[in-house]
Design an enzyme around this catalytic site. Structure first.
Site, mmCIF file in Angstrom:
data_model
loop_
_atom_site.group_PDB
_atom_site.id
_atom_site.type_symbol
_atom_site.label_atom_id
_atom_site.label_comp_id
_atom_site.label_asym_id
_atom_site.label_seq_id
_atom_site.Cartn_x
_atom_site.Cartn_y
_atom_site.Cartn_z
ATOM 1 N N HIS A 260 0.843 -1.193 0.000
ATOM 2 C CA HIS A 260 0.000 0.000 0.000
ATOM 3 C C HIS A 260 0.875 1.239 0.000
ATOM 4 C CE1 HIS A 260 0.762 -1.310 4.116
ATOM 5 N NE2 HIS A 260 0.695 -0.037 4.492
ATOM 6 N N HIS B 136 0.926 5.143 1.163
ATOM 7 C CA HIS B 136 0.298 6.177 1.990
ATOM 8 C C HIS B 136 0.339 7.506 1.230
ATOM 9 C CE1 HIS B 136 0.541 3.992 5.981
ATOM 10 N NE2 HIS B 136 1.452 3.318 5.311
HETATM 11 P P1 AMP Z 1 1.935 0.230 7.373
HETATM 12 O O1 AMP Z 1 2.541 0.461 8.728
HETATM 13 O O2 AMP Z 1 2.652 0.970 6.272
HETATM 14 O O3 AMP Z 1 1.758 -1.243 7.091
HETATM 15 O O4 AMP Z 1 0.498 0.900 7.428
HETATM 16 C C1 AMP Z 1 -0.673 0.211 7.704
HETATM 17 C C2 AMP Z 1 -1.757 1.261 7.844
HETATM 18 O O5 AMP Z 1 -3.014 0.608 7.778
HETATM 19 C C3 AMP Z 1 -1.702 2.013 9.198
HETATM 20 O O6 AMP Z 1 -1.520 3.397 8.950
HETATM 21 C C4 AMP Z 1 -3.052 1.706 9.820
HETATM 22 O O7 AMP Z 1 -3.608 2.810 10.495
HETATM 23 C C5 AMP Z 1 -3.905 1.316 8.601
HETATM 24 N N1 AMP Z 1 -5.023 0.436 8.906
HETATM 25 C C6 AMP Z 1 -4.994 -0.712 9.634
HETATM 26 N N2 AMP Z 1 -6.231 -1.264 9.698
HETATM 27 C C7 AMP Z 1 -7.043 -0.455 8.977
HETATM 28 C C8 AMP Z 1 -8.438 -0.481 8.654
HETATM 29 N N3 AMP Z 1 -9.256 -1.453 9.098
HETATM 30 N N4 AMP Z 1 -8.945 0.510 7.879
HETATM 31 C C9 AMP Z 1 -8.133 1.498 7.426
HETATM 32 N N5 AMP Z 1 -6.814 1.585 7.693
HETATM 33 C C10 AMP Z 1 -6.270 0.620 8.462
#
Ligand code: AMP
Length: 133
Positions: free
Chosen positions: A98, A100
């Site tokens: 993903h 950001h």
């Molecule tokens: P990363 O640390 O780059 O893997 O980022 C994962 C992101 O996913 C974090 O910023 C979380 O806040 C976000 N996240 C986790 N669960 C959910 C969810 N159910 N809906 C939306 N965002 C989420």
């Protein structure tokens, strides 16, 4: 085990969806660094940046740029951080690629605190040689 993003893509858990097509979706991050923080997520689960086919990655970057434009237009964001955490050592929590897209404003104090270091004498050229492509 399915990642949280696979569950979102399959409609098993709710999300605020901003966009979708055949290869990616865009949702709002549930714990935003700033309001409007969006995630461009590959539909297929590639664990990391290193695993994703280039074609999918460039399409996702194109969509990330559209998200950036929208955040600038609607939220009046003055800048954005476009960020990929790549593997757990870098802080990646969800093993499903993903991007950001984080809206930023002058003086919002949200700049990530990456402490900057220094090279010892001659070290920068050694790293340059090791990492030269
Ligand atoms: P990363 O640390 O780059 O893997 O980022 C994962 C992101 O996913 C974090 O910023 C979380 O806040 C976000 N996240 C986790 N669960 C959910 C969810 N159910 N809906 C939306 N965002 C989420």
């Amino acid at each position: 085990m399915a990642t949280v993003f696979e569950m979102i893509i399959n409609g098993e858990i709710p999300s605020t969806r901003l966009y979708e097509d055949e290869s990616c979706i865009v949702i709002l991050d549930i714990n935003p660094i700033s309001k409007g923080h969006a995630l461009v997520i590959s539909r297929k689960c590639y664990p990391t940046f290193t695993d994703v086919p280039m074609e999918t990655l460039s399409h996702m970057m194109e969509i990330a740029r559209k998200v950036d434009q929208k955040q600038r237009e609607v939220l009046k964001a003055e800048g954005t951080n476009i960020m990929i955490n790549n593997s757990p050592a870098s802080g990646q929590e969800v093993p499903h690629l993903h991007i950001h897209v984080i809206p930023r404003f002058s003086g919002d104090g949200k700049t990530p605190a990456f402490p900057k270091g220094k090279y010892e004498d001659g070290e920068i050229s050694r790293y340059g040689e090791m990492l030269s492509l």
